[in-house]
Design an enzyme around this catalytic site. Sequence first.
Site, mmCIF file in Angstrom:
data_model
loop_
_atom_site.group_PDB
_atom_site.id
_atom_site.type_symbol
_atom_site.label_atom_id
_atom_site.label_comp_id
_atom_site.label_asym_id
_atom_site.label_seq_id
_atom_site.Cartn_x
_atom_site.Cartn_y
_atom_site.Cartn_z
ATOM 1 N N SER A 19 0.829 -1.212 0.000
ATOM 2 C CA SER A 19 0.000 0.000 0.000
ATOM 3 C C SER A 19 0.863 1.263 0.000
ATOM 4 C CB SER A 19 -0.915 0.008 1.228
ATOM 5 O OG SER A 19 -1.560 1.272 1.312
ATOM 6 N N ARG A 20 0.443 2.233 -0.812
ATOM 7 C CA ARG A 20 1.170 3.510 -0.854
ATOM 8 C C ARG A 20 0.598 4.510 0.137
ATOM 9 N NH1 ARG A 20 4.139 3.996 -6.387
ATOM 10 N NH2 ARG A 20 3.935 1.841 -7.013
ATOM 11 N N SER A 21 -0.493 4.143 0.805
ATOM 12 C CA SER A 21 -1.143 5.095 1.706
ATOM 13 C C SER A 21 -0.240 5.551 2.854
ATOM 14 C CB SER A 21 -2.446 4.501 2.245
ATOM 15 O OG SER A 21 -3.367 4.340 1.188
ATOM 16 N N THR A 66 -8.666 -1.704 2.881
ATOM 17 C CA THR A 66 -8.422 -2.103 1.496
ATOM 18 C C THR A 66 -8.700 -3.594 1.328
ATOM 19 O OG1 THR A 66 -6.877 -1.902 -0.340
ATOM 20 C CG2 THR A 66 -5.908 -2.413 1.803
ATOM 21 N N LYS A 70 -13.025 -4.505 2.226
ATOM 22 C CA LYS A 70 -13.855 -3.318 1.978
ATOM 23 C C LYS A 70 -15.354 -3.580 2.150
ATOM 24 C CE LYS A 70 -11.239 -0.282 -1.042
ATOM 25 N NZ LYS A 70 -11.214 0.373 -2.362
ATOM 26 N N ASN A 91 -14.083 2.406 2.541
ATOM 27 C CA ASN A 91 -12.617 2.498 2.533
ATOM 28 C C ASN A 91 -12.089 3.426 3.623
ATOM 29 O OD1 ASN A 91 -13.261 5.012 1.520
ATOM 30 N ND2 ASN A 91 -11.688 4.998 -0.054
ATOM 31 N N ASP A 107 -13.898 6.599 -2.497
ATOM 32 C CA ASP A 107 -13.302 6.269 -3.810
ATOM 33 C C ASP A 107 -13.957 7.063 -4.946
ATOM 34 O OD1 ASP A 107 -11.291 4.530 -3.067
ATOM 35 O OD2 ASP A 107 -12.528 2.734 -3.249
ATOM 36 N N GLY A 133 -15.380 -2.269 -17.397
ATOM 37 C CA GLY A 133 -15.194 -3.016 -16.152
ATOM 38 C C GLY A 133 -16.339 -2.786 -15.193
ATOM 39 N N ALA A 137 -14.307 -1.147 -8.083
ATOM 40 C CA ALA A 137 -13.942 0.226 -8.410
ATOM 41 C C ALA A 137 -14.969 0.856 -9.356
ATOM 42 C CB ALA A 137 -12.550 0.258 -9.042
ATOM 43 N N LEU A 222 -7.970 3.847 -14.137
ATOM 44 C CA LEU A 222 -7.781 3.691 -12.692
ATOM 45 C C LEU A 222 -6.452 3.020 -12.367
ATOM 46 C CD1 LEU A 222 -10.618 4.727 -12.538
ATOM 47 C CD2 LEU A 222 -11.190 2.897 -10.971
HETATM 48 P P1 NAP Z 1 -12.209 -6.140 -9.078
HETATM 49 O O1 NAP Z 1 -13.414 -5.870 -8.252
HETATM 50 O O2 NAP Z 1 -11.469 -7.417 -8.878
HETATM 51 O O3 NAP Z 1 -12.626 -6.001 -10.629
HETATM 52 C C1 NAP Z 1 -11.690 -6.295 -11.644
HETATM 53 C C2 NAP Z 1 -12.255 -5.860 -12.997
HETATM 54 O O4 NAP Z 1 -11.270 -6.149 -13.992
HETATM 55 C C3 NAP Z 1 -13.531 -6.600 -13.394
HETATM 56 O O5 NAP Z 1 -14.316 -5.767 -14.215
HETATM 57 C C4 NAP Z 1 -12.945 -7.773 -14.196
HETATM 58 O O6 NAP Z 1 -13.866 -8.353 -15.093
HETATM 59 C C5 NAP Z 1 -11.847 -7.062 -14.947
HETATM 60 N N1 NAP Z 1 -10.842 -8.017 -15.429
HETATM 61 C C6 NAP Z 1 -9.838 -8.591 -14.712
HETATM 62 N N2 NAP Z 1 -9.120 -9.403 -15.497
HETATM 63 C C7 NAP Z 1 -9.687 -9.365 -16.734
HETATM 64 C C8 NAP Z 1 -9.399 -9.993 -17.972
HETATM 65 N N3 NAP Z 1 -8.361 -10.842 -18.122
HETATM 66 N N4 NAP Z 1 -10.182 -9.699 -19.044
HETATM 67 C C9 NAP Z 1 -11.227 -8.839 -18.920
HETATM 68 N N5 NAP Z 1 -11.550 -8.214 -17.770
HETATM 69 C C10 NAP Z 1 -10.779 -8.470 -16.684
HETATM 70 O O7 NAP Z 1 -11.099 -4.995 -8.844
HETATM 71 P P2 NAP Z 1 -11.348 -3.445 -8.496
HETATM 72 O O8 NAP Z 1 -11.247 -3.261 -7.029
HETATM 73 O O9 NAP Z 1 -12.577 -3.010 -9.219
HETATM 74 O O10 NAP Z 1 -10.041 -2.773 -9.134
HETATM 75 C C11 NAP Z 1 -9.878 -2.681 -10.540
HETATM 76 C C12 NAP Z 1 -8.627 -1.873 -10.873
HETATM 77 O O11 NAP Z 1 -8.783 -0.528 -10.414
HETATM 78 C C13 NAP Z 1 -7.350 -2.398 -10.207
HETATM 79 O O12 NAP Z 1 -6.302 -2.282 -11.125
HETATM 80 C C14 NAP Z 1 -7.133 -1.450 -9.044
HETATM 81 O O13 NAP Z 1 -5.768 -1.318 -8.689
HETATM 82 C C15 NAP Z 1 -7.649 -0.145 -9.651
HETATM 83 N N6 NAP Z 1 -8.076 0.827 -8.631
HETATM 84 C C16 NAP Z 1 -7.450 2.036 -8.625
HETATM 85 C C17 NAP Z 1 -7.842 2.985 -7.704
HETATM 86 C C18 NAP Z 1 -7.143 4.305 -7.704
HETATM 87 O O14 NAP Z 1 -7.171 5.012 -6.682
HETATM 88 N N7 NAP Z 1 -6.579 4.718 -8.830
HETATM 89 C C19 NAP Z 1 -8.881 2.718 -6.787
HETATM 90 C C20 NAP Z 1 -9.503 1.468 -6.830
HETATM 91 C C21 NAP Z 1 -9.086 0.525 -7.772
HETATM 92 P P3 NAP Z 1 -14.746 -9.643 -14.645
HETATM 93 O O15 NAP Z 1 -15.892 -9.096 -13.838
HETATM 94 O O16 NAP Z 1 -15.150 -10.275 -15.920
HETATM 95 O O17 NAP Z 1 -13.824 -10.517 -13.825
#
Ligand code: NAP
Length: 278
Positions: A19-21, A66, A70, A91, A107, A133, A137, A222
């Site tokens: 975590s970078r927090s 996290t 969550k 969060n 978020d 997606g 998130a 994201l």
């Molecule tokens: P999550 O609930 O596990 O959802 C993952 C998403 O990615 C789902 O839509 C999933 O689709 C899709 N996915 C994963 N592998 C795939 C593949 N091979 N082909 C197609 N779709 C794929 O994760 P999350 O918490 O939403 O996080 C998603 C991303 O956002 C992560 O990279 C996380 O680090 C980033 N994030 C960034 C911030 C920020 O502050 N910038 C905040 C939160 C999250 P399926 O439903 O089909 O599995």
Amino acid sequence: MKGNRIPLAGVIGAPVAHSRSPRLHGYWLAKNGIAGHYIPLEVASADLETAFATLPKLGFVGANVTIPHKEAVLNFADVVSDRAAIMGAANTIVFQSNGKVHADNTDGYGFMENLRSGAPGWDPAVGPAAVIGAGGAARAVIWALLDAGVPQIRLTNRTRARSDALRDAFGARIEVIEWVQAGNAIDGAALVVNTTSLGMTGAPELRIPLDAIDDSMVVTDLVYTPLDTPLLRLARERGATVVDGLGMLLHQAVPGFERWFGFRPVVDAEARAAVLAP
Ligand code: NAP
């Protein structure tokens, strides 16, 4: 500071070492001369309830939460904010002085603040948003976009059932588009948001047709490792306004820091650098 106690906060997760927090909150504490500490707290799911009962007694005024806690954390909250309730996840936790546990989700707020500062010319009302997606998130992003007044969200996800669930939760402004037609979601959109983990270091690339991206669009990702994702690079080459994902992480941290330490910190280039430092 309560009495002589130095306020403590941290990030609860498993694993949490990445975590970078702690860097961000530690930077804000030092920069603003605030007495306080923010530390990583690795807590297994089976110990979450005990952690919530114990941390306030040890001087913790709150915590970030996290992966993977969550959603589960809502079970231990006395008060859940409206936005955390609709997102089904929290969060940001505040251990209130009256003994109650308050759970919020910042978020969506962080996403919108990042978008507004990175693309100040973007008007939510100007046209549809394509959201790629439908995971946790995406829920926060959709909440924020609807709250800001986006007229329509075209939602596309590999697993259709997750898009349908979000449409059921958020209503008719969500249009579900099949994953095999993801390119159609982008065509004519004013905003494109990647909420999948695709494009992240170690993950596969985002392989959907991106030919419809043009210079009228705002494109944000994201994923922030790498900062400049293949999607953002392509969008920049096509003249789109691009906003990277790190700012969301920085902005979502502001409300928690303010509630715990009584000071509203500033998101600026130095804060970004502090988080990015090797
Ligand atoms: P999550 O609930 O596990 O959802 C993952 C998403 O990615 C789902 O839509 C999933 O689709 C899709 N996915 C994963 N592998 C795939 C593949 N091979 N082909 C197609 N779709 C794929 O994760 P999350 O918490 O939403 O996080 C998603 C991303 O956002 C992560 O990279 C996380 O680090 C980033 N994030 C960034 C911030 C920020 O502050 N910038 C905040 C939160 C999250 P399926 O439903 O089909 O599995």
